[in-house]
Write an enzyme that holds these catalytic residues in place. Structure first.
Site, short mmCIF file in Angstrom:
data_model
loop_
_atom_site.label_atom_id
_atom_site.label_comp_id
_atom_site.label_asym_id
_atom_site.label_seq_id
_atom_site.Cartn_x
_atom_site.Cartn_y
_atom_site.Cartn_z
CD1 TRP A 102 5.30 -3.11 -22.36
CD2 TRP A 102 4.17 -1.99 -23.92
NE1 TRP A 102 6.20 -2.40 -23.12
CE2 TRP A 102 5.55 -1.70 -24.07
CE3 TRP A 102 3.26 -1.38 -24.79
CZ2 TRP A 102 6.03 -0.85 -25.07
CZ3 TRP A 102 3.74 -0.52 -25.78
CH2 TRP A 102 5.10 -0.27 -25.90
CG ASP A 172 1.23 -7.71 -25.51
OD1 ASP A 172 2.09 -8.30 -26.20
OD2 ASP A 172 1.26 -6.48 -25.29
CE LYS A 196 9.64 -4.88 -27.33
NZ LYS A 196 8.22 -4.68 -27.12
C1 LIG Z 1 7.17 -3.70 -27.15
C2 LIG Z 1 5.84 -4.11 -26.63
C3 LIG Z 1 4.63 -3.66 -27.20
C4 LIG Z 1 4.59 -2.66 -28.33
O1 LIG Z 1 5.03 -3.16 -29.51
P1 LIG Z 1 4.97 -2.27 -30.83
O2 LIG Z 1 5.54 -3.18 -31.85
O3 LIG Z 1 5.81 -1.07 -30.59
O4 LIG Z 1 3.56 -1.94 -31.07
C5 LIG Z 1 3.45 -4.12 -26.68
N1 LIG Z 1 3.43 -4.99 -25.66
C6 LIG Z 1 4.55 -5.44 -25.09
C7 LIG Z 1 4.47 -6.41 -23.96
C8 LIG Z 1 5.79 -5.02 -25.56
O5 LIG Z 1 6.93 -5.47 -24.99
#
Ligand SMILES: *Cc1c(COP(=O)(O)O)cnc(C)c1O
Length: 360
Positions: A102, A172, A196
């Site tokens: 990511w 993030d 998540k």
């Molecule tokens: C799932 C995830 C993303 C991407 O999320 P989207 O909603 O598909 O853009 C980005 N960063 C992390 C750490 C993730 O787990």
């Protein structure tokens, strides 16, 4: 029909009580005679849902008053582009730490907008560790420093917050927000997709410090501009209303369960049991260095990859679903977010032991 234990990395399992509440209110929300998804986002009913969503998140994360809390669309992926376009403030570079799939994606997207200084990179280790902060190459003239708090695919999680003085930290937290206590005041921006740990897909939370709002590139898409979204209460365009409502129900569930500290205790206990089971087995192993193991996503491989298909097949028959690891790393991955009950982790551990006994 009984529900399975769903270890999917995202979209992921939701608290059953939240689903039941949504079901109960589906046709007729609070006596209005309407489903939430039929309401105008400008109406007083939806306004009350939106206000509670925001105030509950502020309360749960203890967000200081000098931060804007936005609920946007486009996912964390949208923010990969939105962040540099919002907060470069005329600078030409930003620092990124590469600790897994990511952060690599975030870094790549940022390269469309500025020079990227890779401050630390654990690719050579197969993304099994976080490089020592003392070895990070952080450029004081960069606009910000970005990192990924939990690498959902590689199962690597920061256990504390790096400190590089006044350089705004951008994080993030898509896959570990609400799972552990966090001092929001240490960050310039925290952002996270909802699917998540906060609800279904479709809501992107952005928590941004005031001094980073209002400096966007003039060519930025309005929907990504923090200042425009803040001014319009995240309703510059029609928001994902039903998803806001569902995230709101999840936040209420977290509050009722004792808030973030209670979530953190559950997560320490659940992940501890699973890592312990992996550790003492001779069939399963986890490649991540112990200090950086994720409480949310637990990848593991079988000593003999030829058993993978059998493992997944039998797990499915035992009501344990979505354990296949990401295609880029193989093996297995158990995602055990807030909503995964400890019974689910116990059932997985029991299944793993039985599988080892019969196949190991
Ligand atoms: C799932 C995830 C993303 C991407 O999320 P989207 O909603 O598909 O853009 C980005 N960063 C992390 C750490 C993730 O787990």
């Amino acid at each position: 029909m009984s529900r399975i234990f769903n270890f999917s990395a995202g979209p992921s399992t939701l608290p059953e009580s939240v689903l039941l509440k949504a079901q109960e209110e589906f046709l007729n929300w609070h006596g209005t005679g309407m489903s939430v998804m039929e309401m105008s986002h400008r109406g007083k009913e939806f306004m009350s849902i939106a206000e509670e969503l925001k105030s509950d998140l502020i309360e749960l994360l203890n967000i200081p008053a000098n931060y804007k809390v936005l609920f946007l669309q486009g996912g964390a992926t949208g923010q990969f582009a939105g962040i540099p376009q919002n907060i470069l403030k005329g600078k030409d570079k930003a620092c990124y730490v590469n600790t897994g799939a990511w952060s690599s994606k975030a870094l790549k997207e940022a390269q469309n907008h500025c020079k990227v200084v890779v401050s630390a990179d654990s690719k050579a280790s197969g993304y099994t560790e976080i490089p020592d902060y003392n070895d990070w190459n952080v450029d004081e003239n960069a606009a910000y420093l970005h990192y990924t708090a939990n690498e959902t695919i590689h199962g690597v999680e920061f256990q504390d917050i790096p400190d590089f003085g006044d350089l705004p930290l951008v994080c993030d937290m898509s896959s570990n927000i609400l799972s552990r206590t966090v001092d929001v005041s240490k960050f310039g921006i925290i952002y996270a997709g909802s699917q998540k740990n906060m609800g279904p897909a479709g809501v992107t939370v952005v928590i941004v410090r005031d001094d980073l709002v209002g400096h966007a590139d003039s060519k930025i898409a309005s929907v990504l501009d923090y200042a425009q979204q803040a001014k319009n209460d995240s309703m510059l365009n029609t928001p994902a209303t039903y998803n806001w409502y569902l995230v709101g129900l999840v936040l209420k569930w977290v509050k009722e369960a004792g808030g973030i500290t209670a979530m953190e205790q559950h997560n320490i206990a659940k992940s501890g049991l699973l890592y312990q089971a992996i550790e003492k087995s001779s069939l399963y192993s986890n490649p991540v260095k112990e200090a950086f193991r994720s409480r949310m996503n637990v990848p593991f491989v079988l000593a003999n990859a030829e058993l993978d298909a059998d493992f997944l097949n039998l797990a499915g028959k035992n009501g344990l679903s979505s354990l296949k690891g990401h295609r880029s790393v193989g093996g297995m991955r158990a995602s055990i977010y807030n909503a995964m009950p400890k019974e689910g982790v116990a059932a997985l551990i029991e299944f793993m032991a039985e599988f080892e006994r019969t196949h190991g």
